[in-house]
Design an enzyme around this catalytic site. Structure first.
Site, PDB file in Angstrom:
ATOM      1  N   PRO A   1       0.827  -1.210   0.000  1.00 37.41           N
ATOM      2  CA  PRO A   1       0.000   0.000   0.000  1.00 37.41           C
ATOM      3  C   PRO A   1       0.862   1.261   0.000  1.00 37.41           C
ATOM      4  O   PRO A   1       1.920   1.317   0.621  1.00 37.41           O
ATOM      5  CB  PRO A   1      -0.796  -0.132   1.304  1.00 37.41           C
ATOM      6  N   GLU A   2       0.386   2.250  -0.726  1.00 34.98           N
ATOM      7  CA  GLU A   2       1.085   3.532  -0.796  1.00 34.98           C
ATOM      8  C   GLU A   2       0.570   4.447   0.322  1.00 34.98           C
ATOM      9  O   GLU A   2      -0.413   4.141   1.009  1.00 34.98           O
ATOM     10  CB  GLU A   2       0.841   4.184  -2.157  1.00 34.98           C
TER      11      GLU A   2
ATOM     12  N   LYS B   1       3.731   5.111   5.835  1.00 36.83           N
ATOM     13  CA  LYS B   1       2.972   3.878   5.641  1.00 36.83           C
ATOM     14  C   LYS B   1       2.647   3.192   6.970  1.00 36.83           C
ATOM     15  O   LYS B   1       2.216   2.040   6.981  1.00 36.83           O
ATOM     16  CB  LYS B   1       3.750   2.929   4.736  1.00 36.83           C
TER      17      LYS B   1
ATOM     18  N   ARG C   1      11.403  -6.102  -6.627  1.00 35.38           N
ATOM     19  CA  ARG C   1      10.040  -5.723  -7.000  1.00 35.38           C
ATOM     20  C   ARG C   1       9.993  -5.397  -8.489  1.00 35.38           C
ATOM     21  O   ARG C   1      10.953  -4.867  -9.048  1.00 35.38           O
ATOM     22  CB  ARG C   1       9.584  -4.489  -6.211  1.00 35.38           C
TER      23      ARG C   1
END
Length: 266
Positions: free
Chosen positions: A2-3, A51, A252
């Site tokens: 999640p950003e 975050k 990633r």
């Protein structure tokens, strides 16, 4: 992962559901805090820091959580079926008379004193969506290691907090630089604009249920056009038409346009 905008939205949901309410049930399913009982205490509120999520509770306590790759908090009404995953993935349950917040697959969950919150989040750089945002500090942090690849520098929460893999790819595209370009290779004006753009993108999406970086939100728009490059492998670049490419960076996947973005590639 999640950003920062997604985490902020989660904090708002938790705050709306729990703030100023007395806990009727608390269940922290991690060994270190399994015996902690917060029942009877009032939830003061929840906020995000980059975050990270900080739920402050009466008595000087804070429940610190981080979603990382696939964690989530879900809020349910009394009697509503819990749909966030199987029971063995539940790490936290916080209930009031009106709502139940359930934390699924939370890789980070700890109970600390509120005065010690800095031990959990003090290492973070300026928060793109927080009151501590400082573009000058964020820029200095990014440029402090000029040989570092741009994509890695953007993801380092010690530089500026809130950018995840999606915004990393999108910001590199908007800067017309590949994620592997050394930060020091950015023109000075581009570096300044990059920090400003990061702030603008997260602010624009902080309340949107569906994120967009291209501005394509009209009724009937093609959902594949809401992002410039992320997740668009082999699709034509929305700017030049060249096929978007993907490769791994720091474990990633990352995405770029081989025509619009200059710099080294794998």
């Amino acid at each position: 992962m999640p950003e920062g905008d997604t985490v902020l939205q989660t904090a708002k949901r938790l705050h709306t559901a729990l703030a100023d309410q007395v806990l009727t049930r608390s269940d922290l399913r991690v060994p270190r805090f399994a015996t902690a009982d917060l029942t009877g205490r009032t939830v003061l509120g929840t906020l995000s820091r980059g975050k990270h999520l900080l739920t402050r509770i009466e008595g000087g306590l804070t429940l610190h959580s981080h979603l990382r790759m696939d964690g989530s908090w879900r809020v349910y009404a009394p009697g509503e079926h819990w749909r966030g995953g199987p029971a063995h993935q539940i790490r936290a349950i916080l209930s009031t008379a009106d709502h139940t917040a359930v934390g699924y697959r939370l890789p980070v969950l700890e109970l600390l004193r509120t005065v010690d919150e800095e031990k959990a989040v003090g290492h973070l750089g300026p928060d793109l969506l927080g009151p501590d945002w400082d573009p000058d500090t964020a820029l200095r942090n990014l440029l402090a290691a000029p040989a570092r690849p741009l994509g890695e520098a953007l993801l380092d929460q010690r530089n500026l907090a809130g950018i995840g893999n999606i915004y990393k790819a999108e910001l590199c595209f908007l800067a017309r630089a590949t994620p592997w370009l050394p930060v020091g290779g950015l023109p000075a004006t581009t570096a300044v604009r990059l920090v400003t753009t990061a702030k603008q993108l997260l602010e624009a999406n902080r309340d949107r249920p569906v994120r967009t970086t291209t501005g394509s939100r009209a009724r009937g728009y093609n959902p594949t056009e809401r992002l410039w490059v992320y997740g668009r492998t082999h699709r034509p670049c929305l700017r030049c038409g060249a096929p978007i490419r993907t490769a791994e960076q720091d474990t990633r996947p990352t995405y770029w346009c081989p025509r619009c973005q200059s710099g080294p590639t794998p």
